[in-house]
Design a protein around this motif. Structure first.
Motif, PDB file in Angstrom:
ATOM      1  N   LEU A  63       0.839  -1.190   0.000  1.00 11.82           N
ATOM      2  CA  LEU A  63       0.000   0.000   0.000  1.00 11.82           C
ATOM      3  C   LEU A  63       0.882   1.250   0.000  1.00 11.82           C
ATOM      4  O   LEU A  63       1.847   1.348   0.759  1.00 11.82           O
ATOM      5  CB  LEU A  63      -0.918  -0.011   1.223  1.00 11.82           C
ATOM      6  N   HIS A  64       0.564   2.185  -0.892  1.00 10.19           N
ATOM      7  CA  HIS A  64       1.288   3.461  -1.039  1.00 10.19           C
ATOM      8  C   HIS A  64       2.741   3.267  -1.473  1.00 10.19           C
ATOM      9  O   HIS A  64       3.544   4.188  -1.357  1.00 10.19           O
ATOM     10  CB  HIS A  64       1.250   4.274   0.262  1.00 10.19           C
ATOM     11  N   GLY A 107       2.849   4.627 -11.279  1.00 14.31           N
ATOM     12  CA  GLY A 107       2.038   5.336 -10.305  1.00 14.31           C
ATOM     13  C   GLY A 107       2.285   4.823  -8.901  1.00 14.31           C
ATOM     14  O   GLY A 107       3.220   4.067  -8.635  1.00 14.31           O
ATOM     15  N   ILE A 108       1.409   5.258  -7.966  1.00 15.72           N
ATOM     16  CA  ILE A 108       1.501   4.859  -6.561  1.00 15.72           C
ATOM     17  C   ILE A 108       0.574   3.663  -6.338  1.00 15.72           C
ATOM     18  O   ILE A 108      -0.604   3.678  -6.725  1.00 15.72           O
ATOM     19  CB  ILE A 108       1.109   6.036  -5.648  1.00 15.72           C
ATOM     20  N   GLU A 160      -2.538  -2.657  -8.708  1.00 14.66           N
ATOM     21  CA  GLU A 160      -3.265  -1.465  -9.132  1.00 14.66           C
ATOM     22  C   GLU A 160      -2.481  -0.214  -8.703  1.00 14.66           C
ATOM     23  O   GLU A 160      -1.893  -0.166  -7.621  1.00 14.66           O
ATOM     24  CB  GLU A 160      -4.652  -1.463  -8.508  1.00 14.66           C
ATOM     25  N   VAL A 161      -2.472   0.797  -9.572  1.00 17.23           N
ATOM     26  CA  VAL A 161      -1.752   2.033  -9.275  1.00 17.23           C
ATOM     27  C   VAL A 161      -2.691   3.216  -9.423  1.00 17.23           C
ATOM     28  O   VAL A 161      -3.718   3.155 -10.126  1.00 17.23           O
ATOM     29  CB  VAL A 161      -0.535   2.213 -10.217  1.00 17.23           C
TER      30      VAL A 161
END
Length: 425
Positions: A180-181, A189-190, A208-209
């Protein structure tokens, strides 16, 4: 003299067995005699030194030469003299020009213009590209890029989406595989911490980002720009030696407008034409134009000024040479060539911002100036132009500043706004 007489009387009394003198008188006589002898010797030595100095001062000396009649020594002597003369005349004066004063202060500027039309096919539509589409930045500096191929990701919006399936480091089985993050160095992406299905034909899950979606796919087709080999580059170079107050440019007085409309640089037939074809530049750098078109690369154009201004200024002419500056990247299996990214932003009818992401491959041209010159009016003035001082500071742009351009490859009518900062890899 008195002491010497007394001392002799003392010795005589001893020899004739006279009554001996008192001890105190004998010691007095002895020390008196010693003192008189020391003073006499000192005065004599001082007088001798003075006479020697005067005699040596008023003398005349002349060297004595010895003539040795020997063929071996004579030939060796003349050979050594000849080598010394050749060294000073040939190396010191002719080659090194040691009689001239050196100065490294140089002012130089380069202005470029690229011309030509290319073609590319996007979504089964043939598009014509001009210089405003494929040259970045458009200011005409000594450092620019000619875009020869690209990968385009259409209509990206900020949101959440699955990562690129070709990125094996971000493939997953469940949510536990996605931090996460977290941020991966080659991700898009994050991370949201979720493992989701991708839109690819194969059943692959990726993390997933949160970022610009859909993400860029490395497996997307590469769009090539044709007719690149016929692009031309016009180079206008001006140099100035401030100490000598001498200026010169590569636009020689013999060059006319009519000549520029028909000439292309050639080492033998047109060595002073300032217009260069891109295919010739790549060929003289001993590179393959097809490889550079697909992968990109960095080509250096070196302008050399070897000017002896003790002679006519008309003899101060530029010489051009070409080489690939990133030759090492050819042997690498990872990150070959040269590419960068930029984006074109716009808004839809609802006011939502979206962009077109372009990963561009291109041939980057880096023009370098160096050389040497000498004052034609003062024979002791000399100026050398090192390659490290060939550009003014305003032409040394970083890779980010280079493509922070106000213009980009606007290949569709709905995307015509400003590209973002580029990122090279």
């Amino acid at each position: 003299s008195i002491s010497l007489s007394l001392f002799l009387a003392f010795l005589l009394s001893l020899s004739v067995s006279l009554p001996p003198l008192p001890i105190s008188l004998s010691l007095f006589l002895f020390f008196s005699l010693s003192l008189s002898v020391s003073l006499s010797l000192s005065l004599s030595l001082s007088l001798r030194i003075k006479m020697t100095f005067l005699r040596d001062f008023f003398t005349y000396e002349t060297p004595k030469s010895v003539v040795v009649k020997s063929w071996t020594l004579g030939i060796l002597n003349r050979v050594m003299q000849l080598l010394i003369i050749i060294y000073f005349l040939g190396w010191v004066f002719v080659h090194e020009k040691a009689y001239q004063t050196k100065d490294t202060n140089i002012e130089s500027t380069v202005i470029t213009k690229v011309k030509g039309f290319g073609e590319t096919v996007i979504n089964n539509e043939t598009l014509v590209l001009d210089v405003a589409d494929y040259v970045l930045p458009p200011q005409g500096t000594a450092l620019f890029c000619v875009v020869t191929a690209m990968r385009i990701t259409e209509k990206q919006k900020r949101g959440i989406c699955p990562e690129d399936p070709s990125n094996t480091n971000l493939r997953c089985v469940d949510d536990a595989d996605c931090t996460l993050h977290g941020v991966h160095q080659i991700g898009n992406g994050i991370l949201t911490g979720r493992c989701v299905n991708t839109t690819s034909a194969q059943p692959i899950k990726t993390c997933e980002v949160r970022g610009w979606c859909p993400v860029e796919l490395d497996e997307s087709p590469k769009i090539l720009v044709s007719r690149v080999e016929n692009f031309t580059i016009f180079i206008k170079n001006s140099i100035r030696f401030p100490m000598f107050k001498f200026s010169k440019g590569n636009m020689l007085p013999s060059i006319t407008v009519k000549y520029l409309q028909s000439c292309f640089y050639h080492r033998e037939f047109h060595p002073f034409c300032p217009i260069f074809r891109l295919k010739d530049i790549v060929s003289w750098a001993q590179q393959d134009i097809n490889f550079l078109t697909r992968k990109g690369g960095v080509i250096g154009i070196k302008i050399e000024w070897n000017c002896n201004l003790d002679r006519s200024a008309d003899l101060c002419i530029p010489r051009y040479s070409f080489q690939r500056l990133d030759r090492v990247s050819v042997t690498n299996n990872i990150s070959q060539g040269y590419n960068f990214r930029y984006a074109l932003y716009n808004r839809d009818s609802n006011g939502t911002e979206y962009r077109k992401l372009v990963k561009a491959y291109g041939i980057r041209i880096d023009i370098m100036v160096h050389g040497q010159g000498a004052d034609r009016y003062k024979a002791r003035k000399f100026e050398e132009v090192p390659e490290s001082h060939s550009h003014r500071s305003d032409t040394r742009l970083s890779s980010v500043e280079l493509y922070r351009s106000r213009q980009g490859l606007s290949l569709s009518p709905d995307l015509s706004s400003t590209p973002s900062e580029s990122s090279c890899k």
